[in-house]
Scaffold this motif. Sequence first.
Motif, PDB file in Angstrom:
ATOM      1  N   ASP A 106       0.851  -1.188   0.000  1.00 14.11           N
ATOM      2  CA  ASP A 106       0.000   0.000   0.000  1.00 14.11           C
ATOM      3  C   ASP A 106       0.884   1.233   0.000  1.00 14.11           C
ATOM      4  O   ASP A 106       1.109   1.865   1.034  1.00 14.11           O
ATOM      5  N   TRP A 107       1.402   1.594  -1.168  1.00 12.63           N
ATOM      6  CA  TRP A 107       2.416   2.643  -1.280  1.00 12.63           C
ATOM      7  C   TRP A 107       1.932   3.970  -0.713  1.00 12.63           C
ATOM      8  O   TRP A 107       2.708   4.734  -0.137  1.00 12.63           O
ATOM      9  N   ASP A 108       0.653   4.273  -0.872  1.00  8.32           N
ATOM     10  CA  ASP A 108       0.125   5.552  -0.390  1.00  8.32           C
ATOM     11  C   ASP A 108       0.113   5.645   1.128  1.00  8.32           C
ATOM     12  O   ASP A 108      -0.025   6.728   1.685  1.00  8.32           O
ATOM     13  N   ALA A 109       0.225   4.495   1.801  1.00  8.22           N
ATOM     14  CA  ALA A 109       0.161   4.484   3.262  1.00  8.22           C
ATOM     15  C   ALA A 109       1.496   4.778   3.919  1.00  8.22           C
ATOM     16  O   ALA A 109       1.539   4.985   5.127  1.00  8.22           O
ATOM     17  N   TYR A 110       2.574   4.791   3.141  1.00 11.68           N
ATOM     18  CA  TYR A 110       3.876   5.087   3.727  1.00 11.68           C
ATOM     19  C   TYR A 110       3.964   6.581   4.026  1.00 11.68           C
ATOM     20  O   TYR A 110       3.577   7.412   3.212  1.00 11.68           O
ATOM     21  N   SER A 111       4.530   6.897   5.184  1.00  7.53           N
ATOM     22  CA  SER A 111       4.642   8.301   5.598  1.00  7.53           C
ATOM     23  C   SER A 111       5.890   8.960   5.017  1.00  7.53           C
ATOM     24  O   SER A 111       5.859  10.130   4.637  1.00  7.53           O
ATOM     25  N   TRP A 113       9.734   8.341   2.693  1.00  9.79           N
ATOM     26  CA  TRP A 113      10.551   7.552   1.761  1.00  9.79           C
ATOM     27  C   TRP A 113      11.950   8.142   1.707  1.00  9.79           C
ATOM     28  O   TRP A 113      12.133   9.351   1.783  1.00  9.79           O
TER      29      TRP A 113
END
Length: 123
Positions: A106-111, A113
Amino acid sequence: EVQLVESGGGLVQPGGSLRLSCAASGFTFSSYTMSWVRLAPGKGFEWVSGINRGGGRIYYADSVKGRFTISRDNAKNTLYLQLNSLKTEDTAMYYCAAAPVCVGYDWDAYSYWGQGTQVTVSS
């Protein structure tokens, strides 16, 4: 300012090893699960491995299980990935990423990078 800075990538022969590091700053590292994600040429993002806040729960993609080892040192605000028995298909840009919980793909859930470190496996 939040920063995730990866290092340790490079060119290695098949069968070789590398150790990637991800230095975190600007946020409470120990409050986040951490993951390694890679992006190979011509392919989409692939989640590689994740580790929970305390380091007691670890997860791997089937493609790297038994060859890669994730770890973290909360005292040093640093995440690691030991890459052993490298294959040409492991060639990719490797990113570390932080999330409140382990979110896998769930890439959008990472805060947060990092900017990535390149791993190239070639003879």
